[in-house]
Design an enzyme around this catalytic site. Structure first.
Site, PDB file in Angstrom:
ATOM      1  N   GLU A  64       1.044  10.906  30.499  1.00 45.08           N
ATOM      2  CA  GLU A  64      -0.319  11.129  30.005  1.00 45.08           C
ATOM      3  C   GLU A  64      -0.943   9.856  29.450  1.00 45.08           C
ATOM      4  OE1 GLU A  64       2.192  13.198  29.420  1.00 45.08           O
ATOM      5  OE2 GLU A  64       1.531  15.086  30.308  1.00 45.08           O
ATOM      6  N   HIS A 133       0.782  24.591  23.820  1.00 44.21           N
ATOM      7  CA  HIS A 133      -0.027  24.743  25.034  1.00 44.21           C
ATOM      8  C   HIS A 133      -1.268  25.583  24.778  1.00 44.21           C
ATOM      9  CE1 HIS A 133       3.827  23.516  26.749  1.00 44.21           C
ATOM     10  NE2 HIS A 133       3.230  23.268  27.897  1.00 44.21           N
TER      11      HIS A 133
END
Lengths: 332, 345
Positions: A64, A133
C-alpha cells in the site's frame, strides 16, 4: 424521464466513470490490489482489464505504501492514476505517501507541480469484517490541507464526483461505503461531473437540519420520512465533500431550521460532526440556533464482529428518529 | 525522446585505458563536473555560513564530502531525466543543473526561491531541470521515483528516473516495496544509495543486517553495484551502465556509493558517534574533489592554473547567489495559502 438515464448500482456507476475517463484520456490508469482479472475485492473494476489491458488496469503487489507512492510519482510526472485501496483501513499503511507527499508536494515546491491522483477507499462497517476492515477514516484525511476528501452517497453522485476527481489537478480521496456498492439509482449516460465541495439538500424541511455523510444520508432520509408522518419536517443535507466543506449550504440550512444534527459513521469524537458543529458555532447561524447541536457518530470503540454489536457501533435509523424527535421537542 | 547529454563530441581520451569518464566525455564536460563539484561544496559552505549568521533559519543537512556521488550519478543524465532527492539534497539539485541563485533564495525563504519560500532546504527542487525534489521523509522519494519511471514507460518518453536515498532509507519499508515493484514492472529507474555510514548517529553496522546495501539487490533480481562514491569516474561509470540498461527496457539497478559526510547529520549534531580520526581520514585521504582534480592534472586535462580559475568562478557565482537571495523579496503573509491547491480559473 430522460432516456439517457438508467438505473445503475453504485459500483457500476464507479466502473462506468473509470471507463469513460480511460476512454477519454490515455493518461488515466487504474492501480490497485487484485483489480485486474479478479476485478477488485468488491468487483468495482470488474472486467475493465478486458477492455483496457493490464498496462492500464494494473495489479499492484500488496504494497500500500509503495503503491500509493508510485501513484503519486506517476501523477506528478504526467499520468492520471486512480488508485484503489482494497479497504480504506489500509490507508494506515500508506499515510506517509498520502499525508506527507501527495498532500504537500505542490505546496512544498511552491506550485511547481500538481498531484492529480485519485485514491478510492472502500469504507465503513456492516459487512462483518470487524475492526481492521470496517473503519470510516475520512476525518483523518479531511484534516490534511492539500487533500480533497469526498463521500458520494448515490450512484449518480459517485459517477459525477469520480469524473470530477479525475479531472481535478489535486489529490482527491474518495470514500465509498461498501454497503452502497449494490444500491441502485438513476445514472445519466456519458460524461458529466458533480462538483467537489458542494453539499446537496436531499430533502427540504423547516424543523431540523440533518447533515449526513455517505450511507447516513439514506438513513437520515428514511428517518425523515418516518418523522414526516408525525408532522415533523426534516431537512437532510448530504455533505458530499468533507474537505473543502460547503459552509454556505449548511449555514443557510441551519439559519432556516434553527436546529442542527450531524449524522456520520466515523468515530464521533474529533470527527466530521465536530467540524460541522464548530463551523456553525463560529458562523452567523449560531444566533439562529434554538437548541443544542447534536452529533450522532460512530461509537468510541473499534468496529466489533458480532452483528448486533456492529450495528450498535454506528448510527441507525431508530436512533436518528428518536434523537431528532427529542431535539425538535426540546427534550435535549 | 529525451536525448543523452553525453554529446557526440570526441571524448578526450578515446581508445586509451584511462578511467571511464575520460574515455566517455569531452573536456568541457569534465571541466563542468569539477566546476559543479566545487559549486556544491561552496554552496554548502555558503549556506552554512549564512545559517551561522542568522540569514537562514530552520536546519539543513550538508553534503560536503559527497560531491562525487551527486555529480557522477548525474553526468550521464539528460535534463529531461528525473531525479528524486533526499534531505541531504543540495548537491543533487546542483548536479542536475539548478541555479544556485534560486537555491540560496529558497533557503533565505524568498519568493524567487525554487519553492517560493515554502520548501526551504529540505524540499529544494528544480522541476525544470528534472529534480522532483528533496524529501524530508527518509525513503519518501523511493516510490515516487518508481512512479516517475512508470510514467516514462507508459508514455514512452524515453526518460529515466534516478532515486537518491541514504543508507538510513534502506531499512524503511518503502525501500522494499519500491525496489520490488520497479523490478516486477521492469521500470526505467536507477536506485542510488549514498551510504555515508551513518543514519543520523546509527552506523550501518548497527542498523543493517547485510554488509553492503547493494547486496540487497539480489532480493529484487536487479544488478547491485558497489562503487567508491568518492571517485567521480567510478560513480559515473556505474550510473552510465545502469541508465543504459534502464533505457534499453531491461529494468532497474541498485548502485551503492560508499561515501562520507564531513559535517554532522544536521545542525544539532555533536558528532559523538564517530571519531575525529575517522573524519580526518576521509577529509585528508579520500576527498572526492581533490582526487578528481589530481586526475585532471595528471591526465593533462586541466592545469593547476585552470583549476584555480574554476574555483575563482565558483566563488563569484556563490557570492552573486547569496547577494541575489538577500536582495529578493520575502513572500507576502497574505499569500500564506497559495499553492495548497492548484489555482483553477
Amino acid at each position: 424521464m430522460d432516456t439517457a438515464v438508467r438505473e445503475l448500482s453504485y459500483s457500476q456507476a464507479i466502473q462506468e466513470a473509470m471507463a469513460i475517463a480511460m476512454e477519454a484520456d490515455e493518461r488515466v490508469i487504474l492501480m490497485g490490489e487484485d483489480i485486474g482479472v479478479y476485478g477488485g475485492a468488491f468487483q468495482v473494476t470488474g472486467d475493465l482489464i478486458d477492455r483496457f489491458g493490464p498496462d492500464r488496469v494494473m495489479d499492484t503487489p500488496i504494497s500500500e505504501l509503495g503503491g500509493a507512492g508510485v501513484a503519486v510519482g506517476a501523477a506528478v510526472t504526467g499520468l492520471r492514476p486512480v488508485f484503489e485501496f482494497q479497504f480504506s483501513d489500509f490507508a494506515a499503511l500508506a499515510m506517509e505517501q498520502i499525508v506527507n507527499q501527495a498532500a504537500k508536494m505542490r505546496y512544498m515546491l511552491g506550485g511547481a507541480v500538481s498531484v492529480p491522483v485519485v485514491m478510492r477507499f472502500p469504507a465503513g462497517s456492516g459487512t462483518g469484517a470487524a475492526a481492521q476492515h470496517s473503519q470510516s477514516i475520512e476525518a483523518w484525511l479531511g484534516h490534511v490541507p492539500g487533500l480533497k476528501v469526498i463521500q458520494p452517497a448515490t450512484p449518480h453522485d459517485v459517477k459525477g464526483m469520480l469524473l470530477a476527481a479525475v479531472a481535478d489537478p489535486d489529490p482527491v480521496m474518495i470514500f465509498e461505503h461498501k454497503l452502497l456498492y449494490k444500491m441502485k439509482g438513476p445514472v445519466p449516460e456519458g460524461y458529466y461531473t458533480v462538483p467537489i465541495g458542494k453539499a446537496d439538500v436531499r430533502r427540504t424541511g423547516r424543523d431540523l437540519t440533518i447533515v449526513a455523510t455517505s450511507i447516513m444520508v439514506h438513513k437520515a432520509l428514511e428517518a425523515a420520512e418516518t418523522l414526516a408522518a408525525e408532522g415533523l419536517d426534516i431537512e437532510v443535507v448530504d455533505l458530499r465533500t468533507v474537505r473543502p466543506m460547503d459552509r454556505e449550504t449548511i449555514i443557510a440550512s441551519v439559519k432556516k431550521t434553527s436546529k442542527l444534527m450531524c449524522v456520520y459513521e466515523g468515530v464521533k469524537t474529533l470527527g466530521v460532526g465536530a467540524e460541522l458543529s464548530a463551523m456553525i458555532a463560529e458562523s452567523e447561524a449560531f444566533d439562529y440556533l434554538d437548541a443544542p447541536i447534536i452529533r450522532l457518530g460512530g461509537s468510541e470503540t473499534p468496529i466489533p464482529y458480532n452483528p448486533e454489536l456492529e450495528k450498535a457501533a454506528v448510527p441507525q435509523v431508530p436512533g436518528i428518529i428518536s434523537a431528532a424527535r427529542d431535539l425538535i421537542n426540546g427534550v435535549r | 525522446m529525451a536525448k543523452s547529454t553525453a554529446t557526440r563530441a570526441a571524448p578526450v581520451s578515446e581508445g586509451t585505458n584511462l578511467p571511464f569518464i575520460y574515455r566517455q566525455y569531452p573536456r568541457e564536460k569534465l571541466l563542468d563536473a569539477v566546476y559543479k563539484m566545487h559549486l556544491i561544496r561552496k554552496f554548502e559552505e555558503g549556506a552554512e555560513e549564512s545559517y551561522m549568521r542568522g540569514l537562514i533559519h530552520g536546519t539543513m543537512h550538508l553534503s560536503i564530502g559527497q560531491e562525487a556521488s551527486a555529480m557522477g550519478i548525474c553526468m550521464p543524465l539528460s535534463t529531461e531525466d528525473q531525479i528524486t532527492s533526499t534531505h541531504r539534497g543540495h548537491g543533487h539539485c546542483i548536479a542536475k543543473g539548478a541555479d544556485v541563485k534560486r537555491m540560496f533564495a529558497e533557503f533565505f525563504g524568498k519568493t524567487t526561491g525554487y519553492c517560493a519560500g515554502r520548501g526551504g532546504s529540505m524540499h529544494i527542487a528544480d522541476v525544470t531541470t528534472g529534480n522532483l525534489g528533496a524529501n524530508g521523509i527518509v525513503g519518501g522519494g523511493l516510490p515516487i521515483a518508481v512512479g516517475a519511471a512508470l510514467t516514462a514507460k507508459r508514455l514512452k518518453t524515453g526518460k529515466v528516473a534516478v532515486c537518491f536515498f541514504g543508507d538510513g532509507a534502506n531499512n524503511e519499508g518503502a525501500f522494499h516495496e519500491a525496489l520490488n515493484m520497479a523490478s516486477v514492472w521492469k521500470l526505467p529507474v536507477v536506485f542510488v544509495c549514498e551510504n555515508n555510514k551513518y543514519g543520523m548517529s546509527t552506523s550501518t553496522e548497527r542498523s543493517t543486517a547485510v554488509a553492503n546495501i547493494a547486496d540487497r539487490a539480489v532480493a529484487y533480481s536487479m544488478p547491485g553495484v558497489i562503487v567508491d562514491g568518492n571517485v567521480l569516474s567510478d560513480v559515473a561509470e556505474a550510473s552510465h551502465n545502469a541508465i543504459e540498461r534502464a533505457r534499453r527496457g531491461d529494468g532497474p539497478s541498485l548502485i551503492e556509493c560508499k561515501t562520507y559526510r564531513y559535517r554532522g547529520h544536521s545542525k544539532s549534531d555533536r558528532n559523538r558517534y564517530r571519531t575525529k580520526d575517522e573524519i580526518d581520514d576521509w577529509m585528508n585521504n579520500r576527498d572526492p574533489i581533490a582526487r578528481y582534480e589530481a586526475q585532471l592534472v595528471e591526465f593533462g586535462i586541466a592545469t593547476a592554473e585552470e583549476l584555480a580559475a574554476i574555483r575563482t568562478s565558483v566563488d563569484e557565482e556563490i557570492a552573486a547567489g547569496i547577494e541575489f537571495a538577500k536582495a529578493s523579496p520575502a513572500p507576502d503573509v497574505a499569500d500564506l495559502a497559495d499553492y495548497v491547491y492548484t489555482e483553477q480559473a
